[in-house]
Scaffold this active site. Structure first.
Site, PDB file in Angstrom:
ATOM      1  N   CYS A   8       0.861  -1.186   0.000  1.00 17.71           N
ATOM      2  CA  CYS A   8       0.000   0.000   0.000  1.00 17.71           C
ATOM      3  C   CYS A   8       0.896   1.235   0.000  1.00 17.71           C
ATOM      4  O   CYS A   8       2.119   1.117  -0.100  1.00 17.71           O
ATOM      5  CB  CYS A   8      -1.005  -0.010   1.143  1.00 17.71           C
ATOM      6  SG  CYS A   8      -0.322   0.183   2.782  1.00 17.71           S
ATOM      7  N   CYS A  80      -4.387  -0.469  -2.519  1.00 18.14           N
ATOM      8  CA  CYS A  80      -4.890   0.858  -2.865  1.00 18.14           C
ATOM      9  C   CYS A  80      -4.401   1.202  -4.265  1.00 18.14           C
ATOM     10  O   CYS A  80      -3.435   0.629  -4.763  1.00 18.14           O
ATOM     11  CB  CYS A  80      -4.426   1.913  -1.861  1.00 18.14           C
ATOM     12  SG  CYS A  80      -2.652   2.198  -1.832  1.00 18.14           S
ATOM     13  N   CYS A  87       3.904   1.045  -7.816  1.00 19.16           N
ATOM     14  CA  CYS A  87       4.837  -0.055  -7.572  1.00 19.16           C
ATOM     15  C   CYS A  87       5.531  -0.424  -8.886  1.00 19.16           C
ATOM     16  O   CYS A  87       5.063  -0.067  -9.973  1.00 19.16           O
ATOM     17  CB  CYS A  87       4.135  -1.253  -6.948  1.00 19.16           C
ATOM     18  SG  CYS A  87       3.155  -2.290  -8.043  1.00 19.16           S
TER      19      CYS A  87
END
Length: 133
Positions: A8, A80, A87
């Site tokens: 997250c 999220c 990422c």
């Protein structure tokens, strides 16, 4: 062994709770960790609501994504949109699940109302992690 990485934004609430439930619910056939695209520290309300459910995450730490663990994972779960968008690119060989959960750290209102939001997110995470087994 199945290696899971929960991600997250700040690795302070949602991914920490998911990691805690991963350790508590998934058993010895799973290796579980969590991280964030940033580090915001472990949120005390996350620790509190997890303890209410018998899971101690107080010794977990807020960490950045570890590239080695990331690329050797079997399953990456983003919790999220921010984590999903920021990422590293997830290789096709790694299974990716996206759980778009509200950030309980952004809850407003009284302390009781904030804790209610943490509990709601905690319960949703618990149900989803249990289904991974």
């Amino acid at each position: 062994m199945t290696q899971i990485y929960f991600l997250c934004t700040g690795n302070s609430c949602r991914s920490q709770m998911a990691e805690g439930y991963g350790h508590a619910l998934l058993g010895d056939d799973f290796v579980v960790a969590s991280a964030g695209v940033e580090t915001h520290g472990l949120n005390p309300n996350a620790v509190k609501v997890m303890a209410e459910d018998g899971v101690d995450i107080s010794q977990q730490t807020s960490t950045l994504i570890d590239q080695g663990y990331f690329y050797s994972s079997d399953l990456i779960v983003t919790l999220c949109g921010d984590a999903r968008d920021k990422c590293p690119v997830i290789p096709a060989s790694i299974t990716h699940l996206h759980w778009d959960l509200a950030d309980p750290a952004q809850a407003t209102g009284t302390e009781a109302e904030k804790l209610a939001q943490f509990r709601a997110v905690r319960d949703e995470i618990k149900q989803r992690v249990a289904k991974l087994a």
